[in-house]
Design an enzyme around this catalytic site. Structure first.
Site, PDB file in Angstrom:
ATOM      1  N   CYS A 161      47.503   4.927 -65.003  1.00 29.34           N
ATOM      2  CA  CYS A 161      48.455   4.204 -64.557  1.00 29.34           C
ATOM      3  C   CYS A 161      49.034   3.876 -63.610  1.00 29.34           C
ATOM      4  O   CYS A 161      48.688   4.967 -62.773  1.00 29.34           O
ATOM      5  CB  CYS A 161      48.915   4.869 -65.937  1.00 29.34           C
ATOM      6  SG  CYS A 161      48.182   4.578 -68.037  1.00 29.34           S
ATOM      7  N   HIS A 200      45.294  10.504 -65.124  1.00 26.62           N
ATOM      8  CA  HIS A 200      46.756  10.483 -65.273  1.00 26.62           C
ATOM      9  C   HIS A 200      47.837  10.261 -63.943  1.00 26.62           C
ATOM     10  O   HIS A 200      47.072  11.134 -63.650  1.00 26.62           O
ATOM     11  CB  HIS A 200      47.817  11.645 -66.555  1.00 26.62           C
ATOM     12  CG  HIS A 200      47.745  11.657 -67.979  1.00 26.62           C
ATOM     13  ND1 HIS A 200      47.669  10.084 -68.041  1.00 26.62           N
ATOM     14  CD2 HIS A 200      47.161  12.295 -68.346  1.00 26.62           C
ATOM     15  CE1 HIS A 200      47.317  10.642 -69.816  1.00 26.62           C
ATOM     16  NE2 HIS A 200      47.089  11.709 -69.893  1.00 26.62           N
TER      17      HIS A 200
END
Length: 762
Positions: free
Chosen positions: A464, A415
């Site tokens: 991301c 992440h």
């Protein structure tokens, strides 16, 4: 290994205890040694650590000097560096004792030799060592100990196919040991009259990826030929000119400056490793007279020459004329060959998040990229599931391996987010509403890398890059230097997500699925990544969802495949190699003898730098014992064990999706246990081997236990848990995760190729 370059811990407890007694004084003792060793930042001791050393005198058997030496050993201090420190502080007694002790250490003087023999022949392997009296010899075939191999000479007679393999000898005395070189013994696999180059050229597992190209040069120019092979283990190279070996040229590139007509002819390259060898295609080099055109500049050998019409039927003459026209009409700057002083990579894959959605792909992505980078001679550290403290410590250790001219590569899968142009990697313990305080800023790492004067800095961020609405702090990063050596490969564009595809067994991120097909290409890093971007753009399932973004100020043609040149920095290269090697040492295999007569073999295999698979195998059992199995229990609480997957029949059932069966034995009566989170191991790894068995004439099961101490394996030696910094356990209830908490439907990669549907973000 050179005994002076050996890790400090290999000196043995008796030697270290004797040195400690010499240093436990105030006039010329451990405090002075700590100050001297602090000249190297790796061995700096803080005030709290100095206090900890001095408090050891309050213990019955405590020693400040022994505690200091233990810390130096954990920080990969070598015997040579300790000796330098003792000389600097003028501790003559300690210097004399250490020097005399080392002069008596074990040294192998006769190495076992690889052989190729016929079936039924007698094979003899020799390993002789010098050292103190009482040396013990142990022979191993691969990872399996040869029970009767306890002498300097190992005889295999009659030799048959089951004896083929790699043999190594371990010479030990007390707690010290050295290993010989590997000797590969195999059967002759080709008939008389069949050239070995033909046979080995057809073997799979080693292939030429870059062939040397024919060239037309003039006297005084530089000849540059390249031959690259893809293999595991990595290939070695030998060059031949007109079938004669060039002994001074044993790398993938052949460079001869200022050529003369003596260098014209045919060039070939032999690539080989422990298992295979293969020959390259011939490259014909023609060398003409010196050009009289003063305005001519050497052309780029990689650029195609201009097409020139000629009536000359001779191909070599046509090539020579074509080359001459190019020199006068289309001059190019000269080709410059770039080198790395070393190549180091840190790969982090975070999957099992405490407050964010779990990921699947990083385990396969990190494993596959690590294998590819090792083929290009990178020193790879691969780590799974790191918290904030461990990520900071891992980056700090990574920076210690960098130096002037080193190629540094950092890959992160997990992440992440991007705010105000800065990228942030999210640790597994980050709270749901995490901010930059709980994460690592990539740009800050880049600033610290540039301080090392690295030759190339590559960041591959598979995460991301959405805006984090909970983080409104503008992080002030350090000023970047104008070094023209930075490459960022983002798996996705700004304010977009990165995706992974769930397969039945092993998942891959979209980025790695395309990167692994091109990362070993002998091209400038930016050119290679541009091709990856083009490949991703042609993929229907990612079109409009994910596109690779490349940022770079790289003005030189630097490639991940560039050769390592250590002539100017051999000492720092050796120290760096030792520091990396210490963090990747596996425990030695053991043979356990139980009272009932059962013999159990205990072995270890590395899956990542912080993940290890332990296997047990029943090596021998009496005929009257049935239903015999060895199981592992009582692991330390520091490490992580999935109790549902311990002591399984196969590595796959134990949770290891990646270790190929050649790396672990798969015989009957074997059991496998996967140990992960080794970076959190504070003390030695101690566990119990529990033997369950039943006698043929009894129904009751009997149990015997033995305790095993495996030391501090792999990256646990680096003590990543001990990083001191601000806490990262802040939480905020009721706030959504940085990344989208919705979980779209999972699908296999093949299904998505046929029918576009949502992917799994990150």
């Amino acid at each position: 290994m050179d005994q002076w370059k050996a890790p400090l811990g290999l000196l043995g407890e008796d030697v270290l205890r004797r040195l400690s007694k010499m240093l436990d004084n105030s006039s010329c003792g451990w405090r002075q040694l700590a100050r001297v060793m602090a000249e190297d930042p790796r061995f700096h001791s803080s005030e709290s650590e100095m206090t900890h050393y001095s408090l050891q005198v309050l213990r019955n058997i405590g020693s400040p000097s022994r505690t200091l030496l233990a810390r130096l050993a954990d920080q990969s201090c070598t015997v040579e560096l300790l000796l330098w420190g003792l000389k600097t502080m003028d501790h003559h007694n300690a210097v004399e004792y250490l020097t005399q002790t080392l002069s008596r250490q074990i040294q192998i003087i006769t190495q076992p030799q690889s052989q190729q023999v016929q079936a039924g022949a007698k094979v003899t392997l020799f390993c002789r060592a010098s050292g103190p009296p009482g040396l013990c010899y142990q022979w191993f075939k691969g990872k399996e100990e040869i029970l009767n191999g306890v002498f300097p000479k190992l005889v295999l007679f009659p030799f048959h196919s089951a004896n083929q393999g790699h043999y190594i000898c371990r010479v030990s005395l007390g707690g010290s040991c050295v290993f010989s070189l590997w000797a590969h013994v195999r059967l002759e696999a080709f008939s008389a009259g069949c050239p070995s180059s033909f046979f080995f050229g057809s073997v799979s597992g080693l292939r030429i990826s870059t062939q040397p190209q024919s060239q037309a040069l003039t006297e005084g120019e530089t000849l540059l030929l390249e031959c690259r092979a893809v293999s595991n283990p990595p290939a070695q190279y030998e060059w031949y000119h007109n079938s004669e070996p060039l002994k001074l040229h044993q790398t993938h590139s052949l460079k001869i400056p200022c050529v003369t007509t003596a260098q014209r002819g045919k060039y070939t390259c032999k690539a080989f490793n422990l298992y295979h060898k293969v020959w390259s295609e011939e490259a014909v080099v023609t060398i003409g007279p010196i050009s009289t055109d003063a305005s001519w500049v050497e052309t780029d050998a990689r650029s195609p020459p201009s097409v020139v019409e000629t009536q000359e039927p001779d191909d070599r003459q046509r090539e020579s004329e074509k080359f001459a026209v190019q020199k006068t009409e289309t001059p190019h700057p000269p080709v410059e060959q770039f080198y790395a002083t070393d190549k180091v990579a840190l790969l982090i894959g975070n999957m099992n998040y405490a407050h964010h959605r779990q990921l699947c792909a990083p385990i396969a992505d990190v494993h596959e990229l690590a294998n590819l980078l090792r083929q290009m001679d990178f020193k790879v550290v691969s780590l799974l599931d790191l918290n904030w403290h461990e990520m900071h410590s891992a980056v700090t250790g990574f920076l210690l391996l960098l130096d002037k001219g080193v190629y540094g590569l950092l890959y992160f899968a997990g992440h992440g987010y991007e705010n105000y142009g800065n990228s942030f990697m999210v640790p597994i313990d980050a709270p749901a509403s995490c901010t930059s305080e709980h994460c690592l800023c990539v740009q800050n790492i880049l600033t610290r890398m540039q301080d090392k004067e690295t030759g190339l800095n590559v960041f591959l961020l598979d995460m991301c890059r959405k805006r984090n609405i909970h983080d409104d702090v503008l992080v002030q990063t350090g000023l970047l230097k104008v070094t023209a050596n930075i490459v960022f490969g983002y798996a996705t564009c700004i304010d977009a997500r990165a995706y992974e595809v769930k397969n039945e067994e092993v998942s891959n991120g979209i980025f790695i699925r395309f990167l692994k097909q091109r990362v070993c290409e002998d091209e400038k890093v930016t050119v290679m990544l541009d091709r990856v971007a083009e490949d991703m753009g042609r993929c229907r399932i990612t079109h409009g969802r994910q596109a690779l973004e490349l940022r770079s100020n790289l003005s030189e043609r630097r490639c991940l495949t560039d050769h390592i040149q250590t002539e100017q920095c051999s000492e720092s290269y050796s120290a760096r190699t030792l520091h990396w090697t210490v963090a990747h040492v596996l425990p030695k295999s053991q043979t356990l003898h139980f009272d009932c007569g059962v013999i159990v073999q205990l072995g270890f295999a590395a899956e990542f730098s912080n993940v290890m698979v332990i296997y047990t195998r029943i090596q021998k059992k009496p005929a009257n014992i049935i239903n015999c199995s060895a199981q592992l229990t009582d692991f330390p609480v520091d490490v992580e064990i999935d109790l549902k997957k311990t002591n399984q029949d196969t590595p796959l059932e134990a949770g290891s999706l990646l270790l190929i069966k050649e790396e672990l034995p798969t015989e009957a009566h074997s059991r496998y246990t996967r140990v992960f989170g080794l970076q959190r191991l504070k003390k030695e790894l101690v566990f119990t081997v529990c033997l369950h068995y039943t006698y043929s004439n009894l129904d009751e099961e009997i149990q015997e236990n033995q305790t095993v101490t495996a030391g501090k394996p792999l990256v646990s030696k680096l003590n990543l848990y001990s990083f001191s910094g601000p806490t990262s356990d802040a939480t905020a209830s009721g706030v959504v995760s940085v990344c989208d908490a919705n979980q779209p439907q999972e699908a296999t990669f093949d299904e998505l190729l046929d029918t576009p549907q949502p992917l799994i973000s990150e």
